[in-house]
Design a protein around this motif. Structure first.
Motif, PDB file in Angstrom:
ATOM      1  N   GLN A  25       0.819  -1.208   0.000  1.00  9.75           N
ATOM      2  CA  GLN A  25       0.000   0.000   0.000  1.00  9.75           C
ATOM      3  C   GLN A  25       0.856   1.263   0.000  1.00  9.75           C
ATOM      4  N   LEU A  26       2.118   1.129   0.404  1.00 13.75           N
ATOM      5  CA  LEU A  26       3.002   2.293   0.404  1.00 13.75           C
ATOM      6  C   LEU A  26       3.438   2.697  -1.003  1.00 13.75           C
ATOM      7  N   LEU A  27       3.112   1.878  -1.990  1.00 11.04           N
ATOM      8  CA  LEU A  27       3.388   2.265  -3.378  1.00 11.04           C
ATOM      9  C   LEU A  27       2.571   3.491  -3.783  1.00 11.04           C
ATOM     10  N   TRP A  28       1.498   3.761  -3.062  1.00 12.52           N
ATOM     11  CA  TRP A  28       0.724   4.973  -3.331  1.00 12.52           C
ATOM     12  C   TRP A  28       1.581   6.222  -3.174  1.00 12.52           C
ATOM     13  N   LEU A  29       2.620   6.136  -2.352  1.00 15.83           N
ATOM     14  CA  LEU A  29       3.489   7.297  -2.149  1.00 15.83           C
ATOM     15  C   LEU A  29       4.368   7.578  -3.357  1.00 15.83           C
ATOM     16  N   ALA A  30       4.431   6.649  -4.283  1.00 15.22           N
ATOM     17  CA  ALA A  30       5.181   6.878  -5.523  1.00 15.22           C
ATOM     18  C   ALA A  30       4.387   7.718  -6.517  1.00 15.22           C
ATOM     19  N   VAL A  31       3.080   7.801  -6.341  1.00 12.45           N
ATOM     20  CA  VAL A  31       2.245   8.557  -7.278  1.00 12.45           C
ATOM     21  C   VAL A  31       2.662  10.025  -7.365  1.00 12.45           C
ATOM     22  N   TRP A  63      -3.391   9.737   1.554  1.00 14.21           N
ATOM     23  CA  TRP A  63      -4.487   9.187   2.336  1.00 14.21           C
ATOM     24  C   TRP A  63      -4.677   7.697   2.059  1.00 14.21           C
ATOM     25  N   GLN A  64      -4.578   7.299   0.793  1.00 13.80           N
ATOM     26  CA  GLN A  64      -4.694   5.876   0.441  1.00 13.80           C
ATOM     27  C   GLN A  64      -3.583   5.058   1.109  1.00 13.80           C
ATOM     28  N   ALA A  65      -2.375   5.592   1.103  1.00 15.05           N
ATOM     29  CA  ALA A  65      -1.256   4.893   1.747  1.00 15.05           C
ATOM     30  C   ALA A  65      -1.485   4.792   3.246  1.00 15.05           C
ATOM     31  N   TRP A  66      -1.941   5.875   3.852  1.00 12.55           N
ATOM     32  CA  TRP A  66      -2.212   5.867   5.290  1.00 12.55           C
ATOM     33  C   TRP A  66      -3.331   4.886   5.636  1.00 12.55           C
ATOM     34  N   ARG A  67      -4.390   4.917   4.825  1.00 12.13           N
ATOM     35  CA  ARG A  67      -5.525   4.025   5.078  1.00 12.13           C
ATOM     36  C   ARG A  67      -5.130   2.557   4.972  1.00 12.13           C
ATOM     37  N   GLY A  68      -4.313   2.234   3.980  1.00 12.99           N
ATOM     38  CA  GLY A  68      -3.874   0.859   3.830  1.00 12.99           C
ATOM     39  C   GLY A  68      -2.895   0.427   4.905  1.00 12.99           C
TER      40      GLY A  68
END
Length: 61
Positions: free
Chosen positions: A5-11, A53-58
């Motif tokens: 889920q931390l891959l969202w931080l690459a966006v 937010w997606q990364a935090w939520r996951g």
């Protein structure tokens, strides 16, 4: 990978850094007045909190 889920931080990184050489242009104008690069930066700025937010939520689960 243990926490995908931390891959969202690459966006934001890809939107601001990776795609910047491809969107660094004035033409075409967005809405007839706004340079494309400015519109891209505003869009990326609006998407960044959603990705964080997606990364935090996951990761919070």
């Amino acid at each position: 990978m243990k926490r995908p889920q931390l891959l969202w931080l690459a966006v934001p990184f890809v939107l601001f850094g990776g795609a910047l050489p491809f969107v660094n242009r004035v033409e075409p104008l967005v809405f007839g007045r706004v340079p494309f690069l400015l519109a891209w930066c505003v869009g990326a700025t609006l998407v960044t909190p959603l990705a964080v937010w997606q990364a935090w939520r996951g990761d919070h689960r």
